[in-house]
Scaffold this motif. Structure first.
Motif, PDB file in Angstrom:
ATOM      1  N   LYS A  40       0.866  -1.179   0.000  1.00 12.99           N
ATOM      2  CA  LYS A  40       0.000   0.000   0.000  1.00 12.99           C
ATOM      3  C   LYS A  40       0.898   1.222   0.000  1.00 12.99           C
ATOM      4  O   LYS A  40       1.706   1.402   0.900  1.00 12.99           O
ATOM      5  CB  LYS A  40      -0.903  -0.001   1.221  1.00 12.99           C
ATOM      6  CG  LYS A  40      -1.866   1.147   1.243  1.00 12.99           C
ATOM      7  CD  LYS A  40      -2.727   1.088   2.469  1.00 12.99           C
ATOM      8  CE  LYS A  40      -3.641   2.295   2.508  1.00 12.99           C
ATOM      9  NZ  LYS A  40      -4.335   2.393   3.767  1.00 12.99           N
ATOM     10  N   ILE A 107      -6.907  10.980   3.127  1.00 10.87           N
ATOM     11  CA  ILE A 107      -6.705   9.949   2.099  1.00 10.87           C
ATOM     12  C   ILE A 107      -6.250   8.653   2.752  1.00 10.87           C
ATOM     13  O   ILE A 107      -6.738   7.573   2.417  1.00 10.87           O
ATOM     14  CB  ILE A 107      -5.712  10.428   1.019  1.00 10.87           C
ATOM     15  CG1 ILE A 107      -6.336  11.563   0.201  1.00 10.87           C
ATOM     16  CG2 ILE A 107      -5.308   9.267   0.103  1.00 10.87           C
ATOM     17  CD1 ILE A 107      -5.378  12.250  -0.739  1.00 10.87           C
ATOM     18  N   LYS A 108      -5.325   8.752   3.713  1.00  8.99           N
ATOM     19  CA  LYS A 108      -4.856   7.552   4.417  1.00  8.99           C
ATOM     20  C   LYS A 108      -6.003   6.853   5.128  1.00  8.99           C
ATOM     21  O   LYS A 108      -6.060   5.631   5.183  1.00  8.99           O
ATOM     22  CB  LYS A 108      -3.774   7.924   5.446  1.00  8.99           C
ATOM     23  CG  LYS A 108      -2.429   8.220   4.856  1.00  8.99           C
ATOM     24  CD  LYS A 108      -1.443   8.566   5.957  1.00  8.99           C
ATOM     25  CE  LYS A 108      -0.107   8.965   5.399  1.00  8.99           C
ATOM     26  NZ  LYS A 108       0.825   9.370   6.450  1.00  8.99           N
ATOM     27  N   GLU A 109      -6.919   7.643   5.692  1.00 12.90           N
ATOM     28  CA  GLU A 109      -8.053   7.085   6.433  1.00 12.90           C
ATOM     29  C   GLU A 109      -9.230   6.732   5.529  1.00 12.90           C
ATOM     30  O   GLU A 109     -10.260   6.280   6.007  1.00 12.90           O
ATOM     31  CB  GLU A 109      -8.500   8.082   7.511  1.00 12.90           C
ATOM     32  CG  GLU A 109      -7.456   8.299   8.576  1.00 12.90           C
ATOM     33  CD  GLU A 109      -7.813   9.434   9.531  1.00 12.90           C
ATOM     34  OE1 GLU A 109      -8.800  10.171   9.278  1.00 12.90           O
ATOM     35  OE2 GLU A 109      -7.088   9.583  10.531  1.00 12.90           O
ATOM     36  N   ASN A 110      -9.090   6.978   4.217  1.00 14.66           N
ATOM     37  CA  ASN A 110     -10.140   6.672   3.241  1.00 14.66           C
ATOM     38  C   ASN A 110     -11.439   7.406   3.590  1.00 14.66           C
ATOM     39  O   ASN A 110     -12.528   6.839   3.541  1.00 14.66           O
ATOM     40  CB  ASN A 110     -10.361   5.168   3.148  1.00 14.66           C
ATOM     41  CG  ASN A 110     -10.866   4.754   1.796  1.00 14.66           C
ATOM     42  OD1 ASN A 110     -10.746   5.501   0.828  1.00 14.66           O
ATOM     43  ND2 ASN A 110     -11.444   3.577   1.733  1.00 14.66           N
ATOM     44  N   ASN A 111     -11.320   8.674   3.953  1.00 23.20           N
ATOM     45  CA  ASN A 111     -12.443   9.507   4.375  1.00 23.20           C
ATOM     46  C   ASN A 111     -13.414   9.715   3.210  1.00 23.20           C
ATOM     47  O   ASN A 111     -13.044  10.212   2.157  1.00 23.20           O
ATOM     48  CB  ASN A 111     -11.911  10.857   4.867  1.00 23.20           C
ATOM     49  CG  ASN A 111     -12.987  11.710   5.485  1.00 23.20           C
ATOM     50  OD1 ASN A 111     -14.125  11.708   5.060  1.00 23.20           O
ATOM     51  ND2 ASN A 111     -12.594  12.463   6.507  1.00 23.20           N
ATOM     52  N   SER A 112     -14.666   9.372   3.422  1.00 23.67           N
ATOM     53  CA  SER A 112     -15.670   9.447   2.348  1.00 23.67           C
ATOM     54  C   SER A 112     -16.074  10.887   2.007  1.00 23.67           C
ATOM     55  O   SER A 112     -16.785  11.098   1.028  1.00 23.67           O
ATOM     56  CB  SER A 112     -16.907   8.639   2.727  1.00 23.67           C
ATOM     57  OG  SER A 112     -17.486   9.163   3.902  1.00 23.67           O
ATOM     58  N   LYS A 116     -14.243  11.212  -4.961  1.00 28.72           N
ATOM     59  CA  LYS A 116     -13.890   9.834  -5.325  1.00 28.72           C
ATOM     60  C   LYS A 116     -12.515   9.765  -5.971  1.00 28.72           C
ATOM     61  O   LYS A 116     -11.761   8.830  -5.747  1.00 28.72           O
ATOM     62  CB  LYS A 116     -14.921   9.234  -6.270  1.00 28.72           C
ATOM     63  CG  LYS A 116     -16.168   8.759  -5.602  1.00 28.72           C
ATOM     64  CD  LYS A 116     -17.072   8.068  -6.597  1.00 28.72           C
ATOM     65  CE  LYS A 116     -18.317   7.561  -5.913  1.00 28.72           C
ATOM     66  NZ  LYS A 116     -19.213   6.880  -6.843  1.00 28.72           N
ATOM     67  N   LEU A 119      -9.651   9.326  -3.620  1.00 31.19           N
ATOM     68  CA  LEU A 119      -9.575   8.052  -2.910  1.00 31.19           C
ATOM     69  C   LEU A 119      -9.259   6.874  -3.830  1.00 31.19           C
ATOM     70  O   LEU A 119      -9.074   5.753  -3.362  1.00 31.19           O
ATOM     71  CB  LEU A 119     -10.882   7.786  -2.172  1.00 31.19           C
ATOM     72  CG  LEU A 119     -11.242   8.811  -1.104  1.00 31.19           C
ATOM     73  CD1 LEU A 119     -12.616   8.516  -0.520  1.00 31.19           C
ATOM     74  CD2 LEU A 119     -10.192   8.858  -0.013  1.00 31.19           C
ATOM     75  N   LYS A 121      -7.495   4.047  -5.889  1.00 33.69           N
ATOM     76  CA  LYS A 121      -6.261   3.308  -5.603  1.00 33.69           C
ATOM     77  C   LYS A 121      -5.309   3.423  -6.795  1.00 33.69           C
ATOM     78  O   LYS A 121      -5.666   3.069  -7.912  1.00 33.69           O
ATOM     79  CB  LYS A 121      -6.569   1.850  -5.315  1.00 33.69           C
ATOM     80  CG  LYS A 121      -7.345   1.663  -4.033  1.00 33.69           C
ATOM     81  CD  LYS A 121      -7.389   0.207  -3.634  1.00 33.69           C
ATOM     82  CE  LYS A 121      -8.216   0.002  -2.404  1.00 33.69           C
ATOM     83  NZ  LYS A 121      -7.700   0.561  -1.211  1.00 33.69           N
TER      84      LYS A 121
END
Length: 194
Positions: A40, A107-112, A116, A119, A121
């Protein structure tokens, strides 16, 4: 005793080789894909100056990659800028540096709450404070194109065979065809890339 088995094995040696090659390629692809999923890459906050103007070695050190990869990333960012960053948004913060750090953390925490595109990958994520627009730019970069399908021609003994190939990472498998019959197979491993 084993002499009586040898003629039967000789009769089926080609299918045995084909099946063995297919199994080896499948196992290697599985291992490569599994290892790829485990890796990752974290987003990095880097100033616009370092991204655009700093020597390639300094840029490479700041994002922990080789100078060649840093040059590719810089090229991708500059090409992206010609259309626009992958994500650009305003973050409430006392200054742009803190906004960029907050974006990196989100971004690290995948905050919604993030767009999009931020976030998505990818191989690399570069977050830069944009002084001119008073915003945070996010660049999503995919350098590794892991899966490739290739077509070509193989010439053997004054005969041409259509060839179909599949490459995953450094491993490539080819099948030479005559009509719908398989006339040969090849497995290649990329020893060096640049």
């Amino acid at each position: 005793m084993w002499y009586s088995i040898l003629p039967k094995i000789k009769k089926y040696w080609k299918p045995i080789i084909y099946i063995t090659i297919i199994l080896v390629v499948a196992i290697v692809c599985f291992v490569v894909i599994k290892n790829k999923e485990d890796v990752k890459t974290e987003p990095k906050v880097i100033t616009n100056y370092v991204v655009r103007y700093a020597p390639v070695d300094d840029f490479a050190k700041s994002i922990n990659v080789s100078p060649n990869t840093a040059e590719d990333i810089r090229h991708e960012i500059i090409n992206t800028e010609k259309r626009s960053p992958d994500a650009q948004f305003v973050v409430v913060a006392p200054n742009l540096e803190k906004a960029a750090a907050a974006t990196e953390k989100a971004i690290k925490e995948n905050n919604s709450n993030l767009p999009k595109a931020a976030l998505e990958k990818t191989d690399r994520t570069i977050v830069t404070p944009n002084d001119t627009k008073q915003a945070v730019d996010v660049y999503k970069i995919n350098l590794a194109k892991e899966h490739k399908v290739k077509v070509g021609v193989t010439y053997i003994d004054e005969k041409m065979y259509p060839t179909v190939a599949y490459q995953s990472g450094r491993i490539e498998g080819m099948v030479q065809l005559e009509g719908s019959k398989v006339k040969g197979t090849t497995i290649l491993y990329t020893v060096k890339q640049w």
